[in-house]
Design a protein around this motif. Sequence first.
Motif, PDB file in Angstrom:
ATOM      1  N   PRO A  61     -38.533  30.873  10.468  1.00 11.91           N
ATOM      2  CA  PRO A  61     -37.873  29.942   9.537  1.00 11.91           C
ATOM      3  C   PRO A  61     -38.078  30.332   8.074  1.00 11.91           C
ATOM      4  O   PRO A  61     -37.162  30.211   7.255  1.00 11.91           O
TER       5      PRO A  61
ATOM      6  N   ARG B  46     -21.434  29.295  10.854  1.00  8.90           N
ATOM      7  CA  ARG B  46     -22.186  28.544   9.835  1.00  8.90           C
ATOM      8  C   ARG B  46     -21.600  27.148   9.669  1.00  8.90           C
ATOM      9  O   ARG B  46     -22.338  26.174   9.551  1.00  8.90           O
TER      10      ARG B  46
ATOM     11  N   GLU C 194     -31.194  17.649  14.161  1.00  7.81           N
ATOM     12  CA  GLU C 194     -31.225  18.299  12.838  1.00  7.81           C
ATOM     13  C   GLU C 194     -32.479  19.159  12.646  1.00  7.81           C
ATOM     14  O   GLU C 194     -32.436  20.227  12.049  1.00  7.81           O
TER      15      GLU C 194
ATOM     16  N   GLU D  48     -35.250  31.054   5.217  1.00  8.88           N
ATOM     17  CA  GLU D  48     -35.235  30.383   3.892  1.00  8.88           C
ATOM     18  C   GLU D  48     -35.198  31.413   2.771  1.00  8.88           C
ATOM     19  O   GLU D  48     -34.477  31.242   1.781  1.00  8.88           O
TER      20      GLU D  48
ATOM     21  N   THR E  48     -34.205  24.562  14.435  1.00 12.80           N
ATOM     22  CA  THR E  48     -33.593  25.750  13.831  1.00 12.80           C
ATOM     23  C   THR E  48     -32.615  26.316  14.857  1.00 12.80           C
ATOM     24  O   THR E  48     -32.995  26.655  15.973  1.00 12.80           O
TER      25      THR E  48
ATOM     26  N   GLU F 183     -31.669  32.749   2.476  1.00 11.93           N
ATOM     27  CA  GLU F 183     -30.794  31.746   1.832  1.00 11.93           C
ATOM     28  C   GLU F 183     -31.056  31.718   0.322  1.00 11.93           C
ATOM     29  O   GLU F 183     -30.117  31.638  -0.468  1.00 11.93           O
TER      30      GLU F 183
ATOM     31  N   ASP G 183     -28.008  27.858  11.574  1.00 10.10           N
ATOM     32  CA  ASP G 183     -28.937  28.211  10.502  1.00 10.10           C
ATOM     33  C   ASP G 183     -29.014  29.725  10.360  1.00 10.10           C
ATOM     34  O   ASP G 183     -29.333  30.237   9.291  1.00 10.10           O
TER      35      ASP G 183
END
Length: 266
Positions: free
Chosen positions: A36, A227, A207, A40, A210, A43, A232
């Motif tokens: 994860p 997406r 939600e 991040e 991942t 992103e 994710d």
Amino acid sequence: MESNGRMAPEVQSILAAARERGGGGDRVAVDARSLPAAFEAAEADGRVPVIAEVKPTSPTADGERTDDPVELAEAMVAGGAAALSVLTEPDHFGGSAETLQRVREAVDVPVLRKDFILHEEQLDVVEADVILLIVRFLEEDGTDSLEDLLSAARERGFQVLVEAHTAAEVERAVEAGADIVGVNNRDLAKLEVDLATFPDAATAAPEAVTLIAESGIGSPDDVVRMREAGADALLVGSAIMDHGGDSDVTANTRRLTAATDTDTQT
Ligand SMILES: O=C(O)c1ccccc1NCC(=O)[C@H](O)[C@H](O)COP(=O)(O)O
């Protein structure tokens, strides 16, 4: 759940080989790189989180890519891959544990061990940051349960990507405690790819999970579609590896990590 008897012959062969394959020696203890956190970080600097897959060949590939897997892996990272997936299945995908070990030593992104793990001792073959458990293959007699394998993997320090193909399998994964769930657009019973699979099945994921869209993603438009349906991150093998050819793996990766929704506008 699908009985192995109704799986494509290639998949029956993969599972027969997996049932025969033993484990490693000593129990593995991993200090895993966070998947994860890698998503991040991608992103944050404007890259679509992509797990690029080192897959020399496969039952559905048009050929084989014989380049050095470490060079391929480094080229994928240069193209912006947030993480890598390395096949370790030897008989149908041309992979090996040694390849994964070499790749993991050469890069600093998380590395997923892509294999068909049915028994706890098969977790001890090689260190990886993430291992794969496939829901439909763990509902058969003679395999360890999804719950048992999840906790055995976590006790060793692995993160676990639990792969589903339907909304019911996503629910099963979540019920077993999965926090990273992949929806495979490739139906492993028939080896057919349908990109409508992810949007359908993803609705069953809470939600907090991942969510990773897997297989059949070949273009920036496909990236945007997955997406928009809630992915994710994406797991991409064939479109990056280009099995029949020798195209630039860095460019193939960058084309997907740089995809934006303007790619779908005319
Ligand atoms: O890729 C195959 O041909 C295959 C055949 C039988 C079982 C599994 C198979 N693939 C495993 C995968 O999940 C994919 O390698 C991965 O999701 C990437 O898919 P793609 O981008 O379509 O190569």
